[in-house]
Design a protein around this motif. Sequence first.
Motif, PDB file in Angstrom:
ATOM      1  N   ASN A   3       6.196 -35.180  21.390  1.00 23.11           N
ATOM      2  CA  ASN A   3       5.672 -35.282  20.032  1.00 23.11           C
ATOM      3  C   ASN A   3       6.406 -34.336  19.081  1.00 23.11           C
ATOM      4  N   GLU A   4       6.718 -33.121  19.541  1.00 25.30           N
ATOM      5  CA  GLU A   4       7.446 -32.168  18.712  1.00 25.30           C
ATOM      6  C   GLU A   4       8.842 -32.691  18.372  1.00 25.30           C
ATOM      7  N   VAL A   5       9.489 -33.286  19.349  1.00 24.95           N
ATOM      8  CA  VAL A   5      10.824 -33.861  19.129  1.00 24.95           C
ATOM      9  C   VAL A   5      10.758 -34.962  18.077  1.00 24.95           C
ATOM     10  N   ASN A   6       9.737 -35.802  18.193  1.00 24.17           N
ATOM     11  CA  ASN A   6       9.578 -36.900  17.234  1.00 24.17           C
ATOM     12  C   ASN A   6       9.313 -36.383  15.824  1.00 24.17           C
ATOM     13  N   VAL A   7       8.493 -35.323  15.728  1.00 23.94           N
ATOM     14  CA  VAL A   7       8.178 -34.727  14.422  1.00 23.94           C
ATOM     15  C   VAL A   7       9.446 -34.176  13.777  1.00 23.94           C
ATOM     16  N   ARG A   8      10.233 -33.431  14.557  1.00 20.30           N
ATOM     17  CA  ARG A   8      11.486 -32.866  14.035  1.00 20.30           C
ATOM     18  C   ARG A   8      12.456 -33.977  13.633  1.00 20.30           C
ATOM     19  N   HIS A   9      12.510 -35.011  14.464  1.00 18.01           N
ATOM     20  CA  HIS A   9      13.402 -36.147  14.183  1.00 18.01           C
ATOM     21  C   HIS A   9      13.012 -36.815  12.863  1.00 18.01           C
ATOM     22  N   THR A  10      11.706 -37.056  12.681  1.00 16.83           N
ATOM     23  CA  THR A  10      11.221 -37.709  11.455  1.00 16.83           C
ATOM     24  C   THR A  10      11.519 -36.867  10.230  1.00 16.83           C
ATOM     25  N   ALA A  11      11.291 -35.558  10.322  1.00 20.48           N
ATOM     26  CA  ALA A  11      11.547 -34.655   9.191  1.00 20.48           C
ATOM     27  C   ALA A  11      13.031 -34.648   8.828  1.00 20.48           C
ATOM     28  N   LYS A  12      13.877 -34.624   9.850  1.00 17.05           N
ATOM     29  CA  LYS A  12      15.325 -34.620   9.624  1.00 17.05           C
ATOM     30  C   LYS A  12      15.765 -35.911   8.935  1.00 17.05           C
ATOM     31  N   LYS A  13      15.260 -37.018   9.412  1.00 23.46           N
ATOM     32  CA  LYS A  13      15.655 -38.312   8.845  1.00 23.46           C
ATOM     33  C   LYS A  13      15.121 -38.487   7.427  1.00 23.46           C
ATOM     34  N   ARG A  14      13.962 -37.918   7.125  1.00 22.27           N
ATOM     35  CA  ARG A  14      13.433 -37.974   5.760  1.00 22.27           C
ATOM     36  C   ARG A  14      14.356 -37.255   4.790  1.00 22.27           C
ATOM     37  N   LYS A  15      14.852 -36.096   5.215  1.00 25.65           N
ATOM     38  CA  LYS A  15      15.783 -35.348   4.373  1.00 25.65           C
ATOM     39  C   LYS A  15      17.072 -36.124   4.144  1.00 25.65           C
ATOM     40  N   ILE A  16      17.568 -36.736   5.217  1.00 30.70           N
ATOM     41  CA  ILE A  16      18.794 -37.533   5.105  1.00 30.70           C
ATOM     42  C   ILE A  16      18.583 -38.711   4.161  1.00 30.70           C
TER      43      ILE A  16
END
Length: 203
Positions: A3-16
Amino acid sequence: MTNEVNVRHTAKKRKIKAARDKMMESKTMEKGLIIVHTGSGKGKSSSGFGMIMRCIAHGMPAAVVQFVKGNWDTGEKTFLRERFAEACRFFVSGEGFTWETQDRERDVAAAQNGWEIAKEQILDPEIQFVLLDEINIALRYDYLDIDEVVDFLLHQKPAMTHVCLTGRNAKPELIEAADLVTEMTLVKHPFRDGVKAQAGVEF
C-alpha cells in the motif's frame, strides 16, 4: 508495504501529470511539418509508411513518391495500390538501386521526374501528407539540387501540408530545414550473418 508503494507511486505520477498538463497548455500551434528519417539503421521507410497508415485512418489524403527503389515489389506499394488507392496516391520514380542501373543519366532523369511529381503532390490542396521515400539517396548523389529542394519545402510548401523525407545520409541543409529529424541507428542486422532480405520484414 504494498500500500505504501502504491501511495508513493500515485503521488509521483500526480506530480508528473500536473507538470505535463502545464507544459501542454503552451503547445497550441499547428503547422505542416518537414520530417526527416535518416541513419544507417532499418526502419526509415517503415516509419514513413506507418505515418501514411495514420493519415488514412484520420481521413487525411496522402501521396507517396518513391525514389530509387524502382519496380521492386514492396508490400507497402501492393497494399496501398490494391486497397487504399483512393486514400493514398502512389508514384514510383526510379529503375532500381544505383548499383543495379549503373547509368547516372537515367538515374538523374528518374530522380528529376520524381521531384516534379513530388512538387505537384505537395502543392495539391487535396493532399495533406506526402512521403518522399528514399529521396535522401537521390540528394546524396546530387541527382537533385539540395538547395532547390530545401527552398521549395521552406517557401512553397503549403503551410499545413506535412512532408516526410526518408533515406540514409540526409544532407545537413535538409536536417537544418526540418522540423523533426529521427536518426535510425544500426545496432545489429541479420544481413551480416548471411540472411537475405525477407518479405514482410524488409519489403
